[in-house]
Design a protein around this motif. Structure first.
Motif, mmCIF file in Angstrom:
data_model
loop_
_atom_site.group_PDB
_atom_site.id
_atom_site.type_symbol
_atom_site.label_atom_id
_atom_site.label_comp_id
_atom_site.label_asym_id
_atom_site.label_seq_id
_atom_site.Cartn_x
_atom_site.Cartn_y
_atom_site.Cartn_z
ATOM 1 N N LEU A 122 3.037 -8.997 -6.716
ATOM 2 C CA LEU A 122 3.448 -8.958 -5.303
ATOM 3 C C LEU A 122 3.682 -7.518 -4.855
ATOM 4 O O LEU A 122 3.347 -7.157 -3.716
ATOM 5 N N PHE A 123 4.240 -6.713 -5.733
ATOM 6 C CA PHE A 123 4.466 -5.317 -5.364
ATOM 7 C C PHE A 123 3.136 -4.605 -5.103
ATOM 8 O O PHE A 123 2.983 -3.870 -4.097
ATOM 9 N N MET A 124 2.177 -4.788 -5.991
ATOM 10 C CA MET A 124 0.879 -4.136 -5.785
ATOM 11 C C MET A 124 0.182 -4.671 -4.542
ATOM 12 O O MET A 124 -0.495 -3.926 -3.824
ATOM 13 N N LEU A 125 0.347 -5.960 -4.243
ATOM 14 C CA LEU A 125 -0.217 -6.508 -3.016
ATOM 15 C C LEU A 125 0.453 -5.893 -1.794
ATOM 16 O O LEU A 125 -0.226 -5.552 -0.803
ATOM 17 N N ALA A 126 1.771 -5.734 -1.837
ATOM 18 C CA ALA A 126 2.480 -5.092 -0.722
ATOM 19 C C ALA A 126 2.040 -3.643 -0.558
ATOM 20 O O ALA A 126 1.970 -3.132 0.571
ATOM 21 N N ARG A 127 1.754 -2.966 -1.655
ATOM 22 C CA ARG A 127 1.270 -1.596 -1.566
ATOM 23 C C ARG A 127 -0.087 -1.547 -0.872
ATOM 24 O O ARG A 127 -0.352 -0.662 -0.037
ATOM 25 N N VAL A 128 -0.964 -2.508 -1.189
ATOM 26 C CA VAL A 128 -2.268 -2.571 -0.524
ATOM 27 C C VAL A 128 -2.094 -2.894 0.955
ATOM 28 O O VAL A 128 -2.787 -2.329 1.824
ATOM 29 N N VAL A 129 -1.181 -3.780 1.291
ATOM 30 C CA VAL A 129 -0.915 -4.121 2.692
ATOM 31 C C VAL A 129 -0.419 -2.896 3.447
ATOM 32 O O VAL A 129 -0.839 -2.621 4.585
ATOM 33 N N HIS A 130 0.452 -2.135 2.829
ATOM 34 C CA HIS A 130 0.975 -0.940 3.482
ATOM 35 C C HIS A 130 -0.136 0.078 3.741
ATOM 36 O O HIS A 130 -0.216 0.704 4.814
ATOM 37 N N LYS A 131 -0.987 0.244 2.743
ATOM 38 C CA LYS A 131 -2.095 1.177 2.938
ATOM 39 C C LYS A 131 -3.021 0.725 4.051
ATOM 40 O O LYS A 131 -3.536 1.533 4.829
ATOM 41 N N ARG A 160 9.413 2.297 7.137
ATOM 42 C CA ARG A 160 10.756 2.078 6.607
ATOM 43 C C ARG A 160 10.785 0.891 5.634
ATOM 44 O O ARG A 160 11.465 0.920 4.606
ATOM 45 N N GLN A 161 10.019 -0.128 5.958
ATOM 46 C CA GLN A 161 9.991 -1.293 5.070
ATOM 47 C C GLN A 161 9.314 -0.952 3.748
ATOM 48 O O GLN A 161 9.720 -1.434 2.683
ATOM 49 N N TRP A 162 8.275 -0.126 3.818
ATOM 50 C CA TRP A 162 7.610 0.272 2.574
ATOM 51 C C TRP A 162 8.528 1.131 1.704
ATOM 52 O O TRP A 162 8.494 1.035 0.470
ATOM 53 N N ASP A 163 9.341 1.939 2.347
ATOM 54 C CA ASP A 163 10.310 2.722 1.566
ATOM 55 C C ASP A 163 11.252 1.805 0.785
ATOM 56 O O ASP A 163 11.659 2.135 -0.331
ATOM 57 N N VAL A 164 11.580 0.674 1.374
ATOM 58 C CA VAL A 164 12.433 -0.285 0.668
ATOM 59 C C VAL A 164 11.677 -0.957 -0.473
ATOM 60 O O VAL A 164 12.176 -1.103 -1.600
ATOM 61 N N VAL A 165 10.421 -1.344 -0.201
ATOM 62 C CA VAL A 165 9.638 -2.057 -1.214
ATOM 63 C C VAL A 165 9.270 -1.133 -2.372
ATOM 64 O O VAL A 165 9.240 -1.551 -3.537
ATOM 65 N N SER A 166 8.990 0.128 -2.091
ATOM 66 C CA SER A 166 8.542 1.049 -3.137
ATOM 67 C C SER A 166 9.594 1.250 -4.230
ATOM 68 O O SER A 166 9.262 1.620 -5.358
ATOM 69 N N GLN A 167 10.855 1.000 -3.933
ATOM 70 C CA GLN A 167 11.896 1.170 -4.948
ATOM 71 C C GLN A 167 11.851 0.074 -6.006
ATOM 72 O O GLN A 167 12.450 0.234 -7.077
ATOM 73 N N PHE A 168 11.153 -0.984 -5.739
ATOM 74 C CA PHE A 168 11.117 -2.087 -6.697
ATOM 75 C C PHE A 168 10.239 -1.779 -7.898
ATOM 76 O O PHE A 168 10.362 -2.454 -8.930
ATOM 77 N N ARG A 169 9.367 -0.814 -7.800
ATOM 78 C CA ARG A 169 8.486 -0.515 -8.927
ATOM 79 C C ARG A 169 9.287 -0.105 -10.154
ATOM 80 O O ARG A 169 9.076 -0.637 -11.261
ATOM 81 N N SER A 170 10.181 0.836 -9.992
ATOM 82 C CA SER A 170 10.984 1.299 -11.130
ATOM 83 C C SER A 170 11.889 0.187 -11.652
ATOM 84 O O SER A 170 12.116 0.074 -12.874
ATOM 85 N N GLN A 171 12.413 -0.650 -10.741
ATOM 86 C CA GLN A 171 13.272 -1.743 -11.192
ATOM 87 C C GLN A 171 12.494 -2.768 -12.005
ATOM 88 O O GLN A 171 12.979 -3.262 -13.027
ATOM 89 N N ILE A 172 11.292 -3.088 -11.548
ATOM 90 C CA ILE A 172 10.475 -4.056 -12.292
ATOM 91 C C ILE A 172 10.141 -3.519 -13.675
ATOM 92 O O ILE A 172 10.243 -4.228 -14.692
ATOM 93 N N ILE A 173 9.752 -2.251 -13.742
ATOM 94 C CA ILE A 173 9.394 -1.655 -15.035
ATOM 95 C C ILE A 173 10.616 -1.614 -15.958
ATOM 96 O O ILE A 173 10.542 -1.966 -17.146
#
Length: 818
Positions: A122-131, A160-173
């Motif tokens: 879902l995170f990678m999909l959100a990254r593609v959506v943001h791009k 602003r929403q992407w800034d919130v979502v981008s923080q989840f990458r480190s948490q997931i890892i």
């Protein structure tokens, strides 16, 4: 309206009426009346306000109804198609933004449910959506600029929403990496986490294997760091007391074997589960590729190309696609508005790259190194836990439980063999240490107990140990059960039975306190060996043989050290200048029991040569102690009962030996009974003969210092020596010559011998300890084996032999009553 008007008239009539009624009331009632009037005024005011609101609503209704009807919608013009396209673009944009806005909430839920692969997807999909939202290239047909929408300028919420979502990458890892420490996770869940690290953190498979083994090592270290607290030791059950060992305040407390077993199994489960999961995830099978490679392959293949009838179908939790993910996260309408590039999105994975391959040789080598290191760490920690077990039964119980667990762990044959060999080494080491400590403690306790009993102060010398004869007639206390005991308890009766057995063999309390230390140690060893052999099988027999071979030298050494301790004690006792016989007697009883009746040397399980040397040493020390005891005893008795210078006269009226010789012989009898050899008739006979020979020799030698001896004593001693037969011919000859030299008249000598024989017949019970048993058994008079005394012989009253006191007539003995 009419009702409101009537209510107003009613209140207008009611108020004067109430005023008239209340004029005659007192002060308190007037105050209540005033409050009532105020309340009525408020009610009237509220009624008026409500009426005004109703009037306003009526006026508004009439104004609305007076207006014209709404105009009908106009028909679409030529711009309708362009508006529909713009509306569709906005709908697609809204679907993008909704996915981006809902992503944080869905990511939180997936992380909480430990669905890390779905969260990464879902995170990678959100990254593609943001791009796709911030793409502003005009040459791109799908650019929002071509639709007249500047997303970055018009919708700053996207960034602003992407800034919130981008923080989840480190948490997931981070959280997925920490979850690798959970040994309760299945292989499928672990594989999903490793795929997450591969696709989200761009880690090759060899690095994911490293991360997996590293996290499992930390989990293993956490398990191996277990340290029992004081409460678990304090609450240990009584069965953890060493086998039959007496509990002591300074004795080390035993760990609960159940807790140790659980901790060891938990650590072994971490090792075994890691090995099994690693092989199932990374190792290729003969029928196909590894699990993680098949998961990566399923991600890249088309959904339509997936065959449900594969040779090894993937579990449902490892089959993931954007469609299956979004169906549970968003509505079907929003999903259909997304472009195909998002609806069929999948992370790119190069299956031909080295990052997606792991050579079998490299994998096997790294897994074997991790297993060796982990098993070594486990062995060191297990050795620390084994040191908390204080008896063989707990060690063997733990060993049986762990061995059964290892056999069913699912590891390879060589790995099981390695763990079992470590377990055998731990058990061998711990059992050996327990036995060595038991032997060392036994030696120390025996030495301190022996020296404590031998170093008794002179004031208590007579009470150093009870006489075997006196101890035999001391009844032990009868056990009394409490009235509160409902069930039958046999422990008090067993102790009572043991006390009776000790009395029968002359094992006094002090003697038993010294010997029981050795016998208890030997009995404990025998119980341990019996427990090991009873629960042995073909696999454990070599271990038991090794334990026996390792233990036997320690047992031999203990027998040698015990003999050395007794030899040192005997040297101190033999060199005692004061010549106390109590220590000699006690030491002789100790050595005699160890050489003959005690089961210590048989049960301690030393070799035959050491056992024979130990018994020979005890017999040798016993002989030296008895010889010293005889010498000290004879010297003391001879000194205390010196024969007086007295000339023999046949008319003196003496009927037997002198009181001195009688006291001497009675002292010898008492000393023989105190020595405790009454249970060994042959040995007692030899000791008695040695003492009598030595005493007679010393007594007759006193002739040179004291002059003439009493012929009654000489004849009495010769009569006793004649009873021993031909072996005492030399002593009998010496005494016969002395008697003839003292009594020249043969008639008087004959009468003297008859008198002495009569006296011996009368005192044979008193002197039974020093008199030999007649060779032919006497059945007529078994208690008077040396003749029946004459019943008609005149005997003087004992009271006539003493000079009467001046006050003797005042006693009135004949008239005294009870």
């Amino acid at each position: 309206m009419q009702s409101r008007k009537n209510s107003g008239l009613w209140w207008g009539a009611f108020i004067p009426l109430m005023d008239a009624l209340c004029r005659g009331l007192n002060r308190k009632d007037r105050e209540r009346y005033r409050d009532l009037l105020q309340a009525s005024s408020s009610i009237i005011s509220i009624a008026k306000s409500s009426q005004r609101i109703l009037n306003a609503l009526e006026e508004s209704k009439e104004a609305i109804q007076s207006q014209h009807a709404l105009p009908l919608p106009q028909k679409p013009d030529i711009m309708t198609g362009r508006d529909d396209r713009h509306l569709y673009t906005l709908q697609v944009l809204s679907a993008h933004m909704k996915l981006l806005l809902d992503a944080p909430e869905h990511l939180w839920r997936l992380i909480e449910r430990k669905k890390y692969l779905q969260a990464a997807w879902l995170f990678m999909l959100a990254r593609v959506v943001h791009k796709s939202l911030i793409r502003n290239e005009e040459q791109d047909e799908q650019s929002w600029v071509n639709e007249g929408i500047d997303v970055s300028a018009e919708f700053p919420l996207v960034q602003r929403q992407w800034d919130v979502v981008s923080q989840f990458r480190s948490q997931i890892i981070h959280k997925s990496t920490l979850s690798l420490r959970e040994t309760s996770s299945s292989s499928e869940d672990t594989c999903a986490i490793l795929v997450t690290l591969h696709v989200l953190d761009s880690r090759p498979l060899n690095e994911t294997l490293t991360a997996f083994l590293s996290q499992r090592s930390k989990a293993l270290q956490s398990n191996l760091a277990w340290n029992p607290d004081a409460s678990s030791i304090k609450n240990a059950p009584p069965s953890n007391i060493p086998n039959g060992h007496r509990p002591e305040s300074d004795a080390p407390q035993s760990l609960p074997v159940r807790e140790v077993t659980q901790v060891m199994k938990k650590a072994l489960a971490t090792i075994a589960q890691t090995i099994r999961s690693a092989r199932k995830i990374f190792q290729d099978s003969p029928s196909g590729r590894s699990l993680i490679f098949r998961v990566l392959e399923s991600i890249q293949e088309e959904e339509d190309a997936r065959s449900p009838t594969q040779v090894k179908p993937l579990p449902d939790e490892l089959r993931l696609s954007t469609r299956s993910l979004l169906v549970h996260l968003t509505s079907s309408a929003n999903f259909q508005l997304l472009p195909p590039s998002l609806r069929f999105y999948k992370p790119y994975i190069d299956l031909n790259s080295t990052s997606t391959s792991l050579p079998h040789l490299d994998f096997s080598q790294r897994l074997e190194e991790w297993f060796r290191d982990s098993s070594n760490h486990w062995q060191r920690s297990a050795g620390r836990w084994f040191s908390g077990l204080q008896n063989i039964k707990d060690v063997w119980t733990l060993r049986t439980s762990i061995r059964k667990y290892v056999l069913g762990s699912g590891l390879d044959k060589l790995e099981k063999k390695h763990l079992l060999s470590n377990l055998v080494a731990l058990c061998h080491e711990r059992i050996t240490l327990i036995w060595q400590k038991l032997l060392a403690d036994t030696q120390s306790k025996f030495k301190s107990s022996l020296l404590e009993n031998l170093s008794c102060p002179p004031a208590n010398e007579a009470h150093l140990d009870d006489s075997p004869v006196d101890f035999l007639f001391q009844p032990p206390p009868i056990p009394v059960l409490s009235q509160t005991v409902k069930s039958f308890v046999d422990t008090p009766f067993q102790k009572y039975q043991l006390s009776l057995k000790r009395q029968l063999v002359g094992r006094s309390i002090q003697l038993d306190s010294v010997l029981s230390t050795l016998e208890h140690c030997a009995r404990t060893i025998q119980q341990d060996l019996l427990h090991l052999r009873t629960n042995a099988d073909d696999k454990t027999s070599p271990l038991i043989e090794r334990l026996s071979e390792t233990y036997q030298p320690a047992a031999n050494d203990l027998s040698y050290k015990i003999a050395s301790v007794i030899d040192e004690a005997s040297t101190d006792v033999l060199c005692d200048a004061e010549g106390k016989t109590s220590g000699l007697v006690f030491l002789s009883r100790v050595t005699d029991n160890l050489a003959s009746s005690s089961l210590f040397i048989e049960n301690i399980d030393c070799n035959q040569r050491s056992a024979e040397e130990f018994k020979q040493s005890m017999s040798s020390i016993n002989d030296k102690v008895i010889a010293k005891w005889c010498d000290v005893l004879v010297k003391r008795i001879a000194y205390q009962t010196k024969p007086r210078i007295k000339k023999f006269s046949p008319t003196a009226g003496q009927l037997g030996p002198s009181p001195e010789i009688q006291r001497a012989l009675l002292s010898i009898c008492d000393s023989i009974r105190q020595l405790g050899v009454v249970y060994h008739p042959v040995r007692q006979k030899n000791i008695v003969q040695d003492i009598l020979r030595s005493f007679i020799t010393r007594w007759t030698d006193n002739d040179a210092n004291n002059g003439q001896l009493d012929p009654n004593d000489i004849v009495f001693l010769r009569k006793i020596s004649d009873l021993y037969g031909q072996s005492w011919y030399d002593i009998s000859t010496i005494l016969a010559d002395k008697s003839r030299s003292l009594v020249s008249d043969d008639t008087a000598l004959t009468e003297l011998e008859a008198t002495v024989s009569e006296y011996l017949a009368r005192t044979q019970t008193l002197f039974s300890s020093i008199l030999p048993s007649p060779s032919p058994p006497i059945f007529d008079t078994p208690l008077l084996q040396f003749g029946v005394p004459s019943a008609g012989q005149h005997q003087q009253s004992a009271i006539s032999l003493a000079k009467p006191s001046p006050r003797f007539g005042m006693l009135l003995v004949g008239n005294s009553g009870p």
